[in-house]
Scaffold this motif. Structure first.
Motif, PDB file in Angstrom:
ATOM      1  N   LEU A  84     -13.752 -66.713 -15.462  1.00 47.64           N
ATOM      2  CA  LEU A  84     -12.510 -66.053 -15.058  1.00 47.64           C
ATOM      3  C   LEU A  84     -11.314 -66.786 -15.652  1.00 47.64           C
ATOM      4  CD1 LEU A  84     -13.253 -65.623 -11.254  1.00 47.64           C
ATOM      5  CD2 LEU A  84     -12.859 -63.724 -12.827  1.00 47.64           C
ATOM      6  N   MET A  85     -10.319 -66.038 -16.110  1.00 49.77           N
ATOM      7  CA  MET A  85      -9.016 -66.610 -16.416  1.00 49.77           C
ATOM      8  C   MET A  85      -8.085 -66.159 -15.302  1.00 49.77           C
ATOM      9  SD  MET A  85      -6.641 -66.302 -19.853  1.00 49.77           S
ATOM     10  CE  MET A  85      -7.329 -67.713 -20.706  1.00 49.77           C
ATOM     11  N   ALA A  91       4.806 -66.406 -12.462  1.00 46.29           N
ATOM     12  CA  ALA A  91       5.055 -66.496 -13.904  1.00 46.29           C
ATOM     13  C   ALA A  91       3.745 -66.402 -14.684  1.00 46.29           C
ATOM     14  CB  ALA A  91       5.782 -67.798 -14.228  1.00 46.29           C
ATOM     15  N   GLN A  92       2.719 -67.079 -14.192  1.00 43.92           N
ATOM     16  CA  GLN A  92       1.417 -66.998 -14.853  1.00 43.92           C
ATOM     17  C   GLN A  92       0.858 -65.582 -14.782  1.00 43.92           C
ATOM     18  OE1 GLN A  92      -1.274 -69.981 -13.326  1.00 43.92           O
ATOM     19  NE2 GLN A  92       0.128 -71.669 -13.766  1.00 43.92           N
ATOM     20  N   GLU A  93       1.087 -64.909 -13.676  1.00 41.16           N
ATOM     21  CA  GLU A  93       0.599 -63.538 -13.542  1.00 41.16           C
ATOM     22  C   GLU A  93       1.233 -62.629 -14.594  1.00 41.16           C
ATOM     23  OE1 GLU A  93       0.259 -59.952 -10.213  1.00 41.16           O
ATOM     24  OE2 GLU A  93       1.482 -61.723  -9.802  1.00 41.16           O
ATOM     25  N   ARG A  94       2.548 -62.737 -14.768  1.00 39.35           N
ATOM     26  CA  ARG A  94       3.225 -61.904 -15.771  1.00 39.35           C
ATOM     27  C   ARG A  94       2.653 -62.167 -17.164  1.00 39.35           C
ATOM     28  NH1 ARG A  94       7.931 -63.355 -12.833  1.00 39.35           N
ATOM     29  NH2 ARG A  94       8.410 -64.956 -14.387  1.00 39.35           N
ATOM     30  N   ALA A  95       2.470 -63.441 -17.482  1.00 37.17           N
ATOM     31  CA  ALA A  95       1.961 -63.793 -18.813  1.00 37.17           C
ATOM     32  C   ALA A  95       0.529 -63.307 -19.003  1.00 37.17           C
ATOM     33  CB  ALA A  95       2.047 -65.302 -19.017  1.00 37.17           C
ATOM     34  N   LEU A  96      -0.300 -63.413 -17.961  1.00 37.53           N
ATOM     35  CA  LEU A  96      -1.692 -62.992 -18.087  1.00 37.53           C
ATOM     36  C   LEU A  96      -1.800 -61.472 -18.186  1.00 37.53           C
ATOM     37  CD1 LEU A  96      -4.634 -63.707 -18.271  1.00 37.53           C
ATOM     38  CD2 LEU A  96      -4.727 -63.894 -15.773  1.00 37.53           C
ATOM     39  N   ARG A 129      -3.358 -64.986  -7.851  1.00 38.55           N
ATOM     40  CA  ARG A 129      -2.579 -63.750  -7.897  1.00 38.55           C
ATOM     41  C   ARG A 129      -3.230 -62.666  -8.753  1.00 38.55           C
ATOM     42  NH1 ARG A 129       2.793 -64.197  -6.094  1.00 38.55           N
ATOM     43  NH2 ARG A 129       3.258 -62.317  -7.317  1.00 38.55           N
ATOM     44  N   PHE A 130      -3.959 -63.091  -9.797  1.00 43.28           N
ATOM     45  CA  PHE A 130      -4.465 -62.116 -10.767  1.00 43.28           C
ATOM     46  C   PHE A 130      -5.511 -62.817 -11.621  1.00 43.28           C
ATOM     47  CE2 PHE A 130      -4.062 -59.940 -14.963  1.00 43.28           C
ATOM     48  CZ  PHE A 130      -4.327 -58.634 -14.568  1.00 43.28           C
ATOM     49  N   GLY A 131      -6.436 -62.036 -12.184  1.00 41.45           N
ATOM     50  CA  GLY A 131      -7.442 -62.639 -13.041  1.00 41.45           C
ATOM     51  C   GLY A 131      -7.980 -61.652 -14.052  1.00 41.45           C
ATOM     52  N   SER A 132      -8.759 -62.178 -14.996  1.00 38.36           N
ATOM     53  CA  SER A 132      -9.383 -61.329 -16.010  1.00 38.36           C
ATOM     54  C   SER A 132     -10.725 -61.917 -16.414  1.00 38.36           C
ATOM     55  CB  SER A 132      -8.479 -61.189 -17.242  1.00 38.36           C
ATOM     56  OG  SER A 132      -8.338 -62.432 -17.907  1.00 38.36           O
ATOM     57  N   GLN A 133     -11.603 -61.033 -16.879  1.00 35.83           N
ATOM     58  CA  GLN A 133     -12.882 -61.414 -17.473  1.00 35.83           C
ATOM     59  C   GLN A 133     -13.065 -60.617 -18.754  1.00 35.83           C
ATOM     60  OE1 GLN A 133     -15.612 -60.554 -14.174  1.00 35.83           O
ATOM     61  NE2 GLN A 133     -16.256 -62.695 -14.193  1.00 35.83           N
ATOM     62  N   VAL A 134     -13.678 -61.241 -19.761  1.00 33.09           N
ATOM     63  CA  VAL A 134     -13.926 -60.569 -21.033  1.00 33.09           C
ATOM     64  C   VAL A 134     -15.428 -60.400 -21.202  1.00 33.09           C
ATOM     65  CG1 VAL A 134     -13.657 -60.674 -23.526  1.00 33.09           C
ATOM     66  CG2 VAL A 134     -11.823 -61.485 -22.046  1.00 33.09           C
ATOM     67  N   VAL A 135     -15.851 -59.157 -21.291  1.00 37.86           N
ATOM     68  CA  VAL A 135     -17.274 -58.828 -21.321  1.00 37.86           C
ATOM     69  C   VAL A 135     -17.977 -59.446 -22.525  1.00 37.86           C
ATOM     70  CG1 VAL A 135     -18.913 -56.908 -21.471  1.00 37.86           C
ATOM     71  CG2 VAL A 135     -16.867 -56.699 -20.037  1.00 37.86           C
ATOM     72  N   GLU A 136     -17.283 -59.548 -23.658  1.00 38.60           N
ATOM     73  CA  GLU A 136     -17.914 -60.010 -24.900  1.00 38.60           C
ATOM     74  C   GLU A 136     -18.121 -61.518 -24.964  1.00 38.60           C
ATOM     75  OE1 GLU A 136     -16.222 -58.216 -28.573  1.00 38.60           O
ATOM     76  OE2 GLU A 136     -14.925 -57.142 -27.172  1.00 38.60           O
ATOM     77  N   ALA A 222     -22.432 -77.176  -7.575  1.00 42.09           N
ATOM     78  CA  ALA A 222     -22.937 -75.901  -8.093  1.00 42.09           C
ATOM     79  C   ALA A 222     -22.988 -74.828  -7.009  1.00 42.09           C
ATOM     80  CB  ALA A 222     -24.318 -76.094  -8.704  1.00 42.09           C
ATOM     81  N   GLU A 223     -22.973 -75.230  -5.739  1.00 45.08           N
ATOM     82  CA  GLU A 223     -22.940 -74.257  -4.653  1.00 45.08           C
ATOM     83  C   GLU A 223     -21.585 -73.556  -4.572  1.00 45.08           C
ATOM     84  OE1 GLU A 223     -23.853 -76.481  -1.175  1.00 45.08           O
ATOM     85  OE2 GLU A 223     -25.764 -77.235  -1.957  1.00 45.08           O
ATOM     86  N   LEU A 224     -20.552 -74.164  -5.161  1.00 49.00           N
ATOM     87  CA  LEU A 224     -19.192 -73.628  -5.092  1.00 49.00           C
ATOM     88  C   LEU A 224     -18.811 -72.800  -6.313  1.00 49.00           C
ATOM     89  CD1 LEU A 224     -17.467 -76.961  -4.006  1.00 49.00           C
ATOM     90  CD2 LEU A 224     -17.986 -75.035  -2.502  1.00 49.00           C
ATOM     91  N   VAL A 225     -19.472 -73.062  -7.438  1.00 49.11           N
ATOM     92  CA  VAL A 225     -19.039 -72.487  -8.712  1.00 49.11           C
ATOM     93  C   VAL A 225     -20.142 -71.577  -9.242  1.00 49.11           C
ATOM     94  CG1 VAL A 225     -18.182 -72.983 -11.026  1.00 49.11           C
ATOM     95  CG2 VAL A 225     -17.723 -74.598  -9.163  1.00 49.11           C
ATOM     96  N   ARG A 226     -19.852 -70.285  -9.307  1.00 44.74           N
ATOM     97  CA  ARG A 226     -20.844 -69.333  -9.802  1.00 44.74           C
ATOM     98  C   ARG A 226     -20.610 -68.992 -11.270  1.00 44.74           C
ATOM     99  NH1 ARG A 226     -22.165 -64.301 -10.946  1.00 44.74           N
ATOM    100  NH2 ARG A 226     -20.013 -63.549 -10.855  1.00 44.74           N
ATOM    101  N   CYS A 227     -19.365 -68.615 -11.615  1.00 42.97           N
ATOM    102  CA  CYS A 227     -19.073 -68.239 -13.003  1.00 42.97           C
ATOM    103  C   CYS A 227     -18.009 -69.120 -13.645  1.00 42.97           C
ATOM    104  CB  CYS A 227     -18.668 -66.769 -13.096  1.00 42.97           C
ATOM    105  SG  CYS A 227     -17.262 -66.299 -12.081  1.00 42.97           S
ATOM    106  N   GLY A 228     -17.268 -69.884 -12.856  1.00 47.06           N
ATOM    107  CA  GLY A 228     -16.251 -70.769 -13.398  1.00 47.06           C
ATOM    108  C   GLY A 228     -14.915 -70.076 -13.588  1.00 47.06           C
ATOM    109  N   ALA A 229     -13.872 -70.885 -13.751  1.00 49.72           N
ATOM    110  CA  ALA A 229     -12.525 -70.340 -13.907  1.00 49.72           C
ATOM    111  C   ALA A 229     -11.668 -71.302 -14.706  1.00 49.72           C
ATOM    112  CB  ALA A 229     -11.886 -70.077 -12.543  1.00 49.72           C
ATOM    113  N   MET A 230     -10.689 -70.733 -15.409  1.00 56.35           N
ATOM    114  CA  MET A 230      -9.701 -71.539 -16.123  1.00 56.35           C
ATOM    115  C   MET A 230      -8.306 -71.027 -15.788  1.00 56.35           C
ATOM    116  SD  MET A 230      -9.369 -70.255 -20.098  1.00 56.35           S
ATOM    117  CE  MET A 230     -10.875 -71.007 -20.655  1.00 56.35           C
ATOM    118  N   GLY A 231      -7.350 -71.941 -15.784  1.00 57.61           N
ATOM    119  CA  GLY A 231      -5.968 -71.552 -15.593  1.00 57.61           C
ATOM    120  C   GLY A 231      -5.474 -70.713 -16.758  1.00 57.61           C
ATOM    121  N   SER A 232      -4.590 -69.777 -16.480  1.00 57.19           N
ATOM    122  CA  SER A 232      -4.169 -68.814 -17.502  1.00 57.19           C
ATOM    123  C   SER A 232      -3.307 -69.436 -18.588  1.00 57.19           C
ATOM    124  CB  SER A 232      -3.407 -67.663 -16.846  1.00 57.19           C
ATOM    125  OG  SER A 232      -2.235 -68.146 -16.203  1.00 57.19           O
TER     126      SER A 232
END
Length: 378
Positions: A84-85, A91-96, A129-136, A222-232
């Motif tokens: 996830l991003m 401000a990060q939401e607008r940019a993402l 506030r908001f997130g995205s995933q890229v299928v590819e 590993a019990e907390l993190v399923r797919c991971g995330a990065m700041g936008s």
């Protein structure tokens, strides 16, 4: 054609393989026991969501190259990457939102998620506030991948010489402790050490190391993190020329269940000591994404050096007759490695063009110069 490749990371191994497969006699030299540089310290993410929209065709070509190689490289843990991003403030939401729109305009399949949907996908995540995933997007195990490319290079006829430190390179030759070794072409693919090696050749290529820390968290994380995330803000920092220290929260989990924390970038030369104050700062950033990590211990940490090239793109191609470069991928060597090898081999052996953004600059304005101020030819 005899070619000496300097550097046994993912880019050097891929160049050696592609050149040998197309008929060159290749010798690969590495100062350590490859892979021992940035390729051994990568998180293995082949992530599309943090790329410039204009770079989408290059990333897709790189992913397609990996896909074609899968029957030959074996199990390198190549699989979908659901990272996830996420935007943590307005401000990060607008940019993402703008980034998602730009990637979609470039034809990328991007999934938008509300803050609530992000937490539904990743229950251990803090409210965002908001997130995205890229299928590819994809991921792989970088050590396995680099070792596989070295194995393919050997099978294609490459002689690999580990623990062979190159003291100097010049067009058509390299010097090591046991003497001078001639070749028709020398390819410098030494990552963060490329600029330093080339300086003695009469060429100045603006590639410098960016130190990054990676932290390994105890298994219960590993019990907390399923797919991971990065700041936008990750993409902006990775592409920025700012030399100051930057920390962006990045939490990933490997196929084997190992949770990794990143991501820092700083220009401090090749100082390889772990900075405990920076480790503390990175942990705080990770906890801002995954509050449950506050109760988990960091069990290991290390540093690696991303090769940063002026302009944010690697340099791939011929510097002068008998001397070429393939370096400066910053944190994307693991993504672009095999594709870089194919591009360079076709360029050197068949005269094919290099992607425009990877081509070597032609004027003194770029900083790529021969000593004495003459623009370096390709």
């Amino acid at each position: 054609m005899k070619v000496i490749v300097v550097g046994g990371g993912i880019v050097g191994a891929s160049c050696a393989y592609a050149l040998a497969r197309q008929g060159a006699r290749v010798e690969l030299l590495d100062a350590g026991d490859p892979p021992s540089g940035a390729s051994a310290r990568s998180d293995g993410s082949l992530f599309l969501g943090n790329k410039r929209p204009a770079d989408v065709p290059l990333v897709r070509a790189a992913l397609a190259t990996w896909q074609r190689l899968l029957p030959q490289v074996g199990d390198i843990e190549f699989e979908s990457n659901e990272l996830l991003m996420v935007a943590q403030d307005e401000a990060q939401e607008r940019a993402l939102v703008e980034r998602v729109a730009a990637l979609r305009a470039a034809g990328v399949d991007v999934r938008e998620l509300t803050g609530a949907q992000c937490v539904a996908v990743e229950p251990g995540l803090a409210p965002v506030r908001f997130g995205s995933q890229v299928v590819e997007s994809r991921e792989l195990q970088p050590m396995l991948a680099t070792l596989a490319m070295l194995r393919l290079a050997r099978a294609a006829g490459t002689t690999v010489r580990p623990h062979t430190r190159v003291q100097a390179v010049r067009p058509g030759e390299v010097r090591t402790a046991d003497g001078t070794h001639p070749a028709d072409e020398v390819v410098v693919a030494a990552g963060a050490w490329t600029g330093e090696l080339l300086a003695g050749s009469g060429h100045r290529v603006p590639i410098e190391p960016r130190r990054g820390h990676v932290l390994v968290v105890e298994r219960k994380a590993a019990e907390l993190v399923r797919c991971g995330a990065m700041g936008s803000t990750y993409a902006d920092v990775a592409q920025s020329a700012d030399p100051d220290l930057h920390v962006v929260p990045l939490v990933t989990v490997t196929k084997s269940g190992t949770v990794l924390i990143g991501a820092s970038r700083e220009r401090v030369g090749l100082r390889d000591q772990v900075d405990p104050h920076l480790v503390t700062r990175m942990c705080a950033a990770a906890v801002s994404l995954y509050p449950g990590l506050a109760s988990c211990r960091v069990t290991r940490s290390w540093v690696g050096f991303r090769p940063w090239a002026t302009g944010g793109y690697p340099y791939v191609g011929r510097l002068a007759p008998g001397l070429s470069v393939a370096a400066g991928h910053e944190g994307e060597g693991i993504t672009y490695g095999p594709y870089t090898g194919e591009v360079l081999a076709s360029h050197l052996l068949a005269g094919a063009d290099v992607p425009a953004v990877w081509q070597l600059p032609q004027t003194s304005d770029t900083g790529l110069l021969r000593e004495g101020g003459t623009a370096c030819p390709t």
